[in-house]
Write a protein that holds these residues in place. Sequence first.
Motif, PDB file in Angstrom:
ATOM      1  N   LYS A  28       1.054  -1.302   0.082  1.00 37.43           N
ATOM      2  CA  LYS A  28       0.173  -0.073  -0.044  1.00 37.43           C
ATOM      3  C   LYS A  28       0.980   1.511  -0.184  1.00 37.43           C
ATOM      4  CE  LYS A  28      -3.991   1.769   2.280  1.00 37.43           C
ATOM      5  NZ  LYS A  28      -5.179   1.667   3.322  1.00 37.43           N
ATOM      6  N   GLY A  29       0.731   2.168  -1.077  1.00 39.81           N
ATOM      7  CA  GLY A  29       1.773   3.672  -1.041  1.00 39.81           C
ATOM      8  C   GLY A  29       1.834   4.056   0.209  1.00 39.81           C
ATOM      9  N   ASN A  30       1.148   4.219   1.925  1.00 37.99           N
ATOM     10  CA  ASN A  30       1.610   4.827   2.419  1.00 37.99           C
ATOM     11  C   ASN A  30       2.081   3.985   3.408  1.00 37.99           C
ATOM     12  OD1 ASN A  30      -0.610   3.651   3.443  1.00 37.99           O
ATOM     13  ND2 ASN A  30      -1.183   5.364   3.963  1.00 37.99           N
ATOM     14  N   PHE A  31       3.185   2.809   2.922  1.00 33.64           N
ATOM     15  CA  PHE A  31       2.891   2.046   4.178  1.00 33.64           C
ATOM     16  C   PHE A  31       4.656   1.652   4.275  1.00 33.64           C
ATOM     17  CE2 PHE A  31       4.390  -2.850   5.153  1.00 33.64           C
ATOM     18  CZ  PHE A  31       3.596  -2.528   6.379  1.00 33.64           C
ATOM     19  N   ARG A  32       5.013   2.467   5.894  1.00 29.17           N
ATOM     20  CA  ARG A  32       6.914   1.759   5.600  1.00 29.17           C
ATOM     21  C   ARG A  32       6.505   1.674   6.796  1.00 29.17           C
ATOM     22  NH1 ARG A  32       7.151   2.153   1.498  1.00 29.17           N
ATOM     23  NH2 ARG A  32       7.818   3.208   0.339  1.00 29.17           N
ATOM     24  N   LEU A  33       7.572   0.774   7.356  1.00 27.41           N
ATOM     25  CA  LEU A  33       7.977   0.218   9.043  1.00 27.41           C
ATOM     26  C   LEU A  33       8.770   1.348   9.719  1.00 27.41           C
ATOM     27  CD1 LEU A  33       9.245  -3.365   8.091  1.00 27.41           C
ATOM     28  CD2 LEU A  33       7.071  -2.787   8.805  1.00 27.41           C
ATOM     29  N   LYS A  34       7.920   1.999  10.786  1.00 30.61           N
ATOM     30  CA  LYS A  34       8.555   2.247  11.217  1.00 30.61           C
ATOM     31  C   LYS A  34       9.724   2.045  11.912  1.00 30.61           C
ATOM     32  CE  LYS A  34       4.064   3.185  13.665  1.00 30.61           C
ATOM     33  NZ  LYS A  34       3.101   2.545  14.703  1.00 30.61           N
ATOM     34  N   GLY A  35      10.760   3.112  11.695  1.00 28.20           N
ATOM     35  CA  GLY A  35      11.731   2.364  12.591  1.00 28.20           C
ATOM     36  C   GLY A  35      12.986   2.294  11.724  1.00 28.20           C
ATOM     37  N   ILE A  36      12.608   1.273  10.900  1.00 31.33           N
ATOM     38  CA  ILE A  36      13.384   0.746   9.485  1.00 31.33           C
ATOM     39  C   ILE A  36      13.490   1.681   8.478  1.00 31.33           C
ATOM     40  CG2 ILE A  36      14.097  -1.355   8.690  1.00 31.33           C
ATOM     41  CD1 ILE A  36      12.615  -2.431  11.013  1.00 31.33           C
ATOM     42  N   ARG A  37      14.753   1.615   8.104  1.00 33.12           N
ATOM     43  CA  ARG A  37      14.306   2.967   6.621  1.00 33.12           C
ATOM     44  C   ARG A  37      15.132   1.576   5.520  1.00 33.12           C
ATOM     45  NH1 ARG A  37      17.814   8.733   6.850  1.00 33.12           N
ATOM     46  NH2 ARG A  37      17.048   8.434   4.403  1.00 33.12           N
ATOM     47  N   SER A  38      14.092   0.980   5.180  1.00 33.70           N
ATOM     48  CA  SER A  38      15.055   0.151   4.417  1.00 33.70           C
ATOM     49  C   SER A  38      14.323   0.108   2.408  1.00 33.70           C
ATOM     50  CB  SER A  38      13.745  -1.125   4.614  1.00 33.70           C
ATOM     51  OG  SER A  38      14.163  -2.313   3.950  1.00 33.70           O
ATOM     52  N   THR A  39      15.151  -0.491   2.133  1.00 33.72           N
ATOM     53  CA  THR A  39      14.626  -0.251   0.505  1.00 33.72           C
ATOM     54  C   THR A  39      13.512  -1.582   0.037  1.00 33.72           C
ATOM     55  OG1 THR A  39      16.557  -2.073  -0.042  1.00 33.72           O
ATOM     56  CG2 THR A  39      17.237  -0.157  -0.780  1.00 33.72           C
ATOM     57  N   ASN A  40      13.391  -2.877   1.139  1.00 28.75           N
ATOM     58  CA  ASN A  40      12.133  -3.076   1.350  1.00 28.75           C
ATOM     59  C   ASN A  40      11.500  -3.632   2.139  1.00 28.75           C
ATOM     60  OD1 ASN A  40      14.359  -4.544   2.071  1.00 28.75           O
ATOM     61  ND2 ASN A  40      13.351  -6.414   1.075  1.00 28.75           N
ATOM     62  N   PRO A  41      10.130  -2.511   2.504  1.00 29.15           N
ATOM     63  CA  PRO A  41       9.384  -2.406   3.686  1.00 29.15           C
ATOM     64  C   PRO A  41       9.627  -3.720   3.694  1.00 29.15           C
ATOM     65  CG  PRO A  41       8.619  -1.496   2.093  1.00 29.15           C
ATOM     66  CD  PRO A  41       9.924  -1.304   1.636  1.00 29.15           C
ATOM     67  N   VAL A  42       8.636  -4.498   3.494  1.00 27.98           N
ATOM     68  CA  VAL A  42       7.982  -6.541   3.323  1.00 27.98           C
ATOM     69  C   VAL A  42       9.668  -7.220   2.573  1.00 27.98           C
ATOM     70  CG1 VAL A  42       6.098  -7.471   2.401  1.00 27.98           C
ATOM     71  CG2 VAL A  42       5.698  -5.305   3.204  1.00 27.98           C
ATOM     72  N   ALA A  43       9.702  -8.238   2.976  1.00 31.60           N
ATOM     73  CA  ALA A  43      10.474  -9.126   3.074  1.00 31.60           C
ATOM     74  C   ALA A  43       9.739 -10.359   2.999  1.00 31.60           C
ATOM     75  CB  ALA A  43      12.085  -9.240   4.026  1.00 31.60           C
ATOM     76  N   VAL A  44      10.836 -11.374   2.341  1.00 38.74           N
ATOM     77  CA  VAL A  44      10.620 -12.671   2.165  1.00 38.74           C
ATOM     78  C   VAL A  44      10.187 -13.387   3.429  1.00 38.74           C
ATOM     79  CG1 VAL A  44      11.249 -14.955   1.310  1.00 38.74           C
ATOM     80  CG2 VAL A  44      11.280 -12.752  -0.490  1.00 38.74           C
ATOM     81  N   GLY A  45       9.270 -13.908   3.521  1.00 41.56           N
ATOM     82  CA  GLY A  45       9.476 -14.467   5.386  1.00 41.56           C
ATOM     83  C   GLY A  45       8.175 -13.858   6.284  1.00 41.56           C
ATOM     84  N   ASP A  46       8.075 -12.646   5.655  1.00 35.55           N
ATOM     85  CA  ASP A  46       6.666 -12.508   6.741  1.00 35.55           C
ATOM     86  C   ASP A  46       5.893 -12.387   6.066  1.00 35.55           C
ATOM     87  OD1 ASP A  46       8.732  -9.901   8.068  1.00 35.55           O
ATOM     88  OD2 ASP A  46       8.461  -8.524   5.339  1.00 35.55           O
ATOM     89  N   HIS A  47       5.063 -12.231   7.294  1.00 40.56           N
ATOM     90  CA  HIS A  47       3.952 -12.834   8.142  1.00 40.56           C
ATOM     91  C   HIS A  47       2.853 -11.309   7.678  1.00 40.56           C
ATOM     92  CE1 HIS A  47       4.700 -16.589   9.263  1.00 40.56           C
ATOM     93  NE2 HIS A  47       5.848 -15.618   9.754  1.00 40.56           N
ATOM     94  N   VAL A  48       1.749 -11.222   6.759  1.00 38.54           N
ATOM     95  CA  VAL A  48       1.280 -10.550   6.274  1.00 38.54           C
ATOM     96  C   VAL A  48      -0.437 -10.020   6.238  1.00 38.54           C
ATOM     97  CG1 VAL A  48       3.223  -9.438   5.144  1.00 38.54           C
ATOM     98  CG2 VAL A  48       1.566 -10.688   3.274  1.00 38.54           C
ATOM     99  N   GLU A  49      -1.231  -8.881   6.273  1.00 38.06           N
ATOM    100  CA  GLU A  49      -2.152  -8.723   5.742  1.00 38.06           C
ATOM    101  C   GLU A  49      -2.679  -8.463   4.557  1.00 38.06           C
ATOM    102  OE1 GLU A  49      -4.642  -7.040   9.325  1.00 38.06           O
ATOM    103  OE2 GLU A  49      -3.546  -8.412  10.570  1.00 38.06           O
ATOM    104  N   ILE A  50      -3.766  -8.861   4.067  1.00 38.08           N
ATOM    105  CA  ILE A  50      -3.276  -8.569   2.679  1.00 38.08           C
ATOM    106  C   ILE A  50      -5.089  -7.878   2.482  1.00 38.08           C
ATOM    107  CG2 ILE A  50      -1.348  -9.521   1.363  1.00 38.08           C
ATOM    108  CD1 ILE A  50      -3.346 -11.794   0.594  1.00 38.08           C
ATOM    109  N   THR A  51      -5.452  -6.644   1.290  1.00 36.69           N
ATOM    110  CA  THR A  51      -6.393  -6.238   0.947  1.00 36.69           C
ATOM    111  C   THR A  51      -6.398  -7.348  -0.163  1.00 36.69           C
ATOM    112  OG1 THR A  51      -6.965  -5.263   2.564  1.00 36.69           O
ATOM    113  CG2 THR A  51      -8.441  -5.471   1.220  1.00 36.69           C
ATOM    114  N   LYS A  52      -7.939  -7.717  -0.942  1.00 39.04           N
ATOM    115  CA  LYS A  52      -8.349  -8.220  -2.039  1.00 39.04           C
ATOM    116  C   LYS A  52      -8.489  -7.147  -3.082  1.00 39.04           C
ATOM    117  CE  LYS A  52      -7.496 -13.571  -3.256  1.00 39.04           C
ATOM    118  NZ  LYS A  52      -7.792 -14.643  -3.531  1.00 39.04           N
ATOM    119  N   ASN A  53      -8.362  -6.964  -4.166  1.00 38.53           N
ATOM    120  CA  ASN A  53      -8.202  -5.888  -5.176  1.00 38.53           C
ATOM    121  C   ASN A  53     -10.094  -7.082  -5.964  1.00 38.53           C
ATOM    122  OD1 ASN A  53      -6.931  -4.303  -4.591  1.00 38.53           O
ATOM    123  ND2 ASN A  53      -5.330  -4.692  -5.992  1.00 38.53           N
ATOM    124  N   PRO A  54     -10.772  -6.507  -6.932  1.00 44.50           N
ATOM    125  CA  PRO A  54     -11.407  -6.870  -8.070  1.00 44.50           C
ATOM    126  C   PRO A  54     -11.119  -7.713  -9.181  1.00 44.50           C
ATOM    127  CG  PRO A  54     -12.424  -4.739  -7.633  1.00 44.50           C
ATOM    128  CD  PRO A  54     -10.754  -4.620  -7.043  1.00 44.50           C
TER     129      PRO A  54
END
Length: 310
Positions: A28-54
Amino acid sequence: MKGLVIKNTGSWYTVKTLDGHIVESKVKGNFRLKGIRSTNPVAVGDHVEITKNPEGTALITAIEDRKNYIIRKAPNLSKQSNILAANLDLALLMVTVNYPVTSTTFIDRFLAGAEAYRVPVTLVFNKHDLLSDDEIHYQRMMMDLYDHIGYSCIEIQAKSGEGIEALKPLLKDKVTLVSGNSGVGKSTLINQLVPQAHLRTSEISEAHNTGTHTTTFSEMLELPEGGYIIDTPGIKGFGTFDIEPAELSSYFRDIFEFSKQCRFSDCTHTNEPGCAVKKAVEEHYIAESRYNSYLSMLEDKDENKYREAY
């Protein structure tokens, strides 16, 4: 809907939902992890919540707290980091004494980074069949050194499959990262462990004795015996991110052990009187290569420093 990030190809993430569906997702556009300045805010192995598009894709809207991760300085972006993988039970660091050469500095930087974020590491020494007698002797010394510090060392021959069976019980039902310099045999090992993976492998450049990147993204692959193996792009250097100088010695197990005997509690083990660490190096209780790696990390403000072979 909850899921596990099993692949990262840049802007897209492949998420496996709890009911086993595969959904291509974006952050999601404004999604950033707090406290970590990273080139990839989400990484392989992460457990996430998703919202499906049509249209069947999805947006990643939240990320669960990580138990740990392996992070390194992003190449050419000294103020940012690159998270290789998250929520790991084990990291396999593949090492080759030659073809290509893995420097002890690279090994020690990886181990210190793993200690900082509580990731257990096993060192996997590959390609011993290509080594001269002197190089085999050197490999034995390296394995003895790291084994003495407390890191398990395993010798394999990924191409022929030798030693792979001994590795499998360590990986069963675990999430394991495979890392190392380009050309050390990561893809060859993973093809042995997950035959249906069919990962591309390449020959070592004879002119430079270096490997080329055959993996261009991180991906989790299911192991036949249970668990996951994470394939990551080969890395030339390992610039450790966000470790304070005062904390650094605690991520070198051997140095930390002797540091308790230093005269000053804030000893940097460089030029202070009564330093038990320097004495231990002089008396060969701590390997000089380990101490030099510690010093190089202590001094390291220059991004290119860690790329050199020590």
